[in-house]
Design a protein around this motif. Structure first.
Motif, PDB file in Angstrom:
ATOM      1  N   ASP A 154      52.673 -27.980  42.963  1.00  0.00           N
ATOM      2  CA  ASP A 154      53.600 -29.183  42.668  1.00  0.00           C
ATOM      3  C   ASP A 154      53.026 -30.110  41.897  1.00  0.00           C
ATOM      4  OD1 ASP A 154      55.873 -30.848  42.622  1.00  0.00           O
ATOM      5  OD2 ASP A 154      55.454 -31.376  44.950  1.00  0.00           O
ATOM      6  N   THR A 155      52.867 -30.178  40.519  1.00  0.00           N
ATOM      7  CA  THR A 155      52.285 -31.277  39.869  1.00  0.00           C
ATOM      8  C   THR A 155      53.035 -31.570  38.689  1.00  0.00           C
ATOM      9  OG1 THR A 155      51.314 -29.318  38.573  1.00  0.00           O
ATOM     10  CG2 THR A 155      49.877 -30.156  40.324  1.00  0.00           C
ATOM     11  N   LYS A 156      52.392 -32.711  38.111  1.00  0.00           N
ATOM     12  CA  LYS A 156      53.217 -33.107  36.877  1.00  0.00           C
ATOM     13  C   LYS A 156      52.725 -32.036  35.645  1.00  0.00           C
ATOM     14  CE  LYS A 156      53.817 -37.234  35.705  1.00  0.00           C
ATOM     15  NZ  LYS A 156      53.544 -38.619  35.052  1.00  0.00           N
ATOM     16  N   SER A 157      51.517 -31.864  35.728  1.00  0.00           N
ATOM     17  CA  SER A 157      50.962 -30.904  34.752  1.00  0.00           C
ATOM     18  C   SER A 157      51.741 -29.652  34.991  1.00  0.00           C
ATOM     19  CB  SER A 157      49.723 -30.825  34.825  1.00  0.00           C
ATOM     20  OG  SER A 157      48.783 -31.977  34.809  1.00  0.00           O
ATOM     21  N   VAL A 158      51.741 -28.902  33.836  1.00  0.00           N
ATOM     22  CA  VAL A 158      52.657 -27.574  34.017  1.00  0.00           C
ATOM     23  C   VAL A 158      51.726 -26.478  33.353  1.00  0.00           C
ATOM     24  CG1 VAL A 158      54.842 -28.745  33.955  1.00  0.00           C
ATOM     25  CG2 VAL A 158      53.757 -27.690  31.867  1.00  0.00           C
ATOM     26  N   ALA A 159      51.923 -25.253  33.794  1.00  0.00           N
ATOM     27  CA  ALA A 159      51.350 -24.051  33.235  1.00  0.00           C
ATOM     28  C   ALA A 159      52.664 -23.274  32.713  1.00  0.00           C
ATOM     29  CB  ALA A 159      50.840 -23.169  34.254  1.00  0.00           C
ATOM     30  N   MET A 160      52.805 -23.302  31.312  1.00  0.00           N
ATOM     31  CA  MET A 160      54.127 -22.459  30.733  1.00  0.00           C
ATOM     32  C   MET A 160      53.511 -21.041  30.358  1.00  0.00           C
ATOM     33  SD  MET A 160      55.750 -25.087  28.006  1.00  0.00           S
ATOM     34  CE  MET A 160      57.109 -24.306  27.650  1.00  0.00           C
TER      35      MET A 160
END
Lengths: 318, 330
Positions: A154-160
């Motif tokens: 649950d983060t602002k950064s993402v893994a696409m």
């Protein structure tokens, strides 16, 4: 029937225990030969193929199932009523699709997660550019990406995560938006059947331009419907590597021997997690052998001969 | 030089390139007579400028089109494949100075060449042909030779009398020519014929195939080995120089070439068998010679063993070899 299921269970336990980074060569060899003996005993089409080849004395000699055999034969050790999951290859219109049968997906998922954790990536919120398993129940890719959701945070950064083609469509249809710092992307698959082809360096330039991701923040996954484990590389120029339970040989197609480091050949993969089908698969992909891992060249259509009688399948594709 | 003098000079040079087949002065003049009515009719022509866009698959097509241009007295602009085509240089070097002066070569295409050309002859894939078709002017003649496939038919040959000829047709140009057979349809014991063919092909040396082709051949070999082991009606002979696949599955097979040849039983329905490749067929080699194949309506039918040696008068892709370079389009 209980004999095959019991043997499967015993080997599955051993394989689960082998999905670790310190698996030794001797352990790999021993387990590979035991899995091979099991597949030779219970996978009938494969057994008939093996009957024409010498008995292996080490894992490198295990007869590799040609990838195309998954299109014509039911390659399963357990009988049909015990097949719990089947993934189909993507195949263009009219093309026969390969079928990879699993007793269940426990080993597949364990190998996938062990390989992913080996990458030591941060747990970020996942954004998946692919159909869900409900939308594509026979897609190993959809299953893979959904399974990886347990690694989501649950983060602002993402893994696409998605196919190269999906990213390409995304870049072409969505305004550029720089992802938060620390984000990364994982792309996989080629452009099969799409009529699109783009050099990796150009694709990675798009990642930077549209998402603000430097090449080192982009991973490529090399996997196949016919396998249970994956290989990964990060950025540009590094070879693909996998966990020690999945190994690749680069084979000289004319001599059927491993090429020297730096030379190219056809990729043959030995995946201990492929218990129900065939642990050794001869792909149709070209690769360059590295000290560790391989550099993928793909099917290399550009190197096929051009002229008035180019390979007929090239012609018929038009 | 008049047409006769050019024919004499060209015939002499062609002798140094046996893959061009019989190429006497009379053979070359036969082309002039067939297309223009007499051997001297081309003497009065205004020599055209012909742009030849050549493919790298076989040197034969390149030397044939240059010979035709030179025979007409044309000025010839030869765009070579990017990897070059050494036979063209050797050919030009053997020409008398007056003819050599009428050939320019380049591995890149100078923009002016397309502008200068009265006729454009192109060998290549559909994409390349479409690219140039869009670039030629209406008053430029455009002669395109695209993808073609060929095959052989051996109706009845229990003593394998045709195997040596068939092997020669397969082996020539590493099977990369449009006249190269992809499959041999064999009456009688086709499997035994395949075994015999494999043995004969192995005696014909060759150079290594490119990696991508070698990998495609390996994949095909393993695929058929797996199928044969599983009692499908097929077999594969894997040699150092060739791959022969016997396969009873209906349909025109796909081969990665480089001496990868399919042998199949005679189909019961030719129309269905050739359906996929119908518009791409070039040549059928036949044994015994004279066997009836007229219903196939294919451009060139020749005896097995001569597939790669078309006569100079042959209308490849339905095109008159010389007249097409001089007549206005349409």
């Amino acid at each position: 029937m209980s004999e095959v299921l019991a043997a499967y269970d015993t080997l599955a336990e051993r394989i689960l225990a082998a999905l670790r980074h310190d698996l030794s060569d001797a352990e790999f060899d021993s387990l590979a030969l035991d899995i091979h003996a099991f597949q030779r005993r219970w996978n009938e089409p494969y057994a008939r193929f093996c009957a024409t080849r010498p008995m292996p004395t080490n894992w490198r000699e295990i007869p590799a199932t040609p990838q195309n055999a998954f299109k014509r034969f039911a390659l399963s050790c357990v009988p049909g009523e015990h097949i719990g999951k089947t993934f189909l290859t993507s195949g263009t219109t009219g093309e026969t699709r390969g079928a990879h049968h699993f007793r269940d997906t426990a080993l597949y998922e364990a190998a996938l997660l062990a390989g992913w954790r080996r990458l030591d990536l941060p747990r970020l919120r996942h954004v998946v550019l692919a159909p869900t398993p409900a939308e594509a129940p026979h897609s190993s890719l959809s299953h893979m990406l959904a399974t990886l959701a347990v690694e989501s945070g649950d983060t602002k950064s993402v893994a696409m995560l998605g196919t190269a083609l999906a990213f390409l469509h995304h870049f072409e249809t969505t305004p550029a938006r720089v992802l938060p710092p620390g984000s990364f992307a994982m792309e996989t698959g080629g452009y099969k059947g799409s009529g699109r082809d783009i050099a990796k360096v150009e694709l990675y330039a798009m990642f930077e331009q549209h998402l603000g991701l430097k090449p080192d923040a982009v991973l490529n996954e090399y996997g196949m419907t016919e396998l249970s484990s994956q290989f990964y590389t990060r950025g540009l120029g590094a070879p693909h590597t996998g966990g020690p339970w999945v190994r690749a040989l680069v084979i000289d197609p004319a001599r059927d021997t491993e090429v020297a480091v730096g030379e190219a050949g056809v990729l043959r993969i030995f995946d201990l997690a492929n218990l129900n089908s065939s642990l050794a698969i001869e792909t149709q992909d070209l690769a360059i052998r590295h000290e560790e891992g391989f550099e993928l060249l793909g099917r290399d259509p550009a190197a096929l001969p051009r002229g008035c009688s180019r390979a007929a399948d090239e012609m018929l594709r038009r | 030089m008049n047409t006769l003098a050019r024919a004499i000079a060209l015939a002499e040079v062609c002798q140094s390139f046996p893959f061009l087949g019989p190429s006497t002065t009379d053979d070359l003049l036969a082309m002039v007579i067939a297309d223009f009515g007499s051997a001297t009719a081309a003497d009065d022509l205004v020599p055209p400028t012909v742009l030849h866009i050549l493919a790298g698959n076989t040197p034969a097509a390149a030397l044939q089109t240059l010979t035709r241009g030179l025979l007409l007295g044309a000025h010839n602009l030869a765009k070579l494949p990017s990897a070059g085509l050494p036979e063209v240089g050797e050919f030009v070097a053997r020409l008398p100075a007056a003819l050599a002066a009428r050939v320019e070569t380049s591995t890149t295409l100078p923009e002016a060449w397309l502008e200068q050309a009265d006729a454009v002859v192109i060998f290549g894939d559909d994409e390349t042909i479409a690219h140039f078709r869009n670039r030629v002017r209406e008053n430029q003649r455009f002669i395109a030779h695209g993808h073609k496939v060929s095959f052989g038919v051996i109706f009845d040959d229990p003593s394998f009398a045709s195997v040596e000829d068939a092997a020669r047709d397969v082996a020539a140009f590493d099977q990369l020519g449009c006249l190269s057979p992809h499959v041999l349809y064999v009456g009688g014991d086709a499997r035994a014929y395949a075994a015999r063919l494999a043995a004969v092909l192995e005696r014909i040396p060759r150079t290594a195939s490119p990696l991508s082709a070698a990998c495609a051949i390996r994949a095909l070999r393993e695929d058929f080995a797996f199928r044969a082991a599983n009692n499908e009606p097929c077999a594969v002979w894997c040699g150092a120089n060739s791959t022969v696949i016997y396969d009873e599955t209906p349909g025109f097979p796909h081969t990665p070439l480089y001496r990868t040849i399919f042998v199949k039983p005679l189909p019961s329905d030719w129309s269905a068998e050739l359906h996929e490749v119908r518009s791409h067929l070039s040549c059928v080699g036949v044994f015994p010679n004279g066997a009836a194949l007229a219903k196939l309506a294919i451009g060139r039918i020749c005896p097995m063993g001569l597939m790669q040696l078309p006569p100079w008068t042959w209308h490849q892709d339905g095109v008159a070899p010389l007249a097409s370079l001089t007549q206005n389009p349409g």
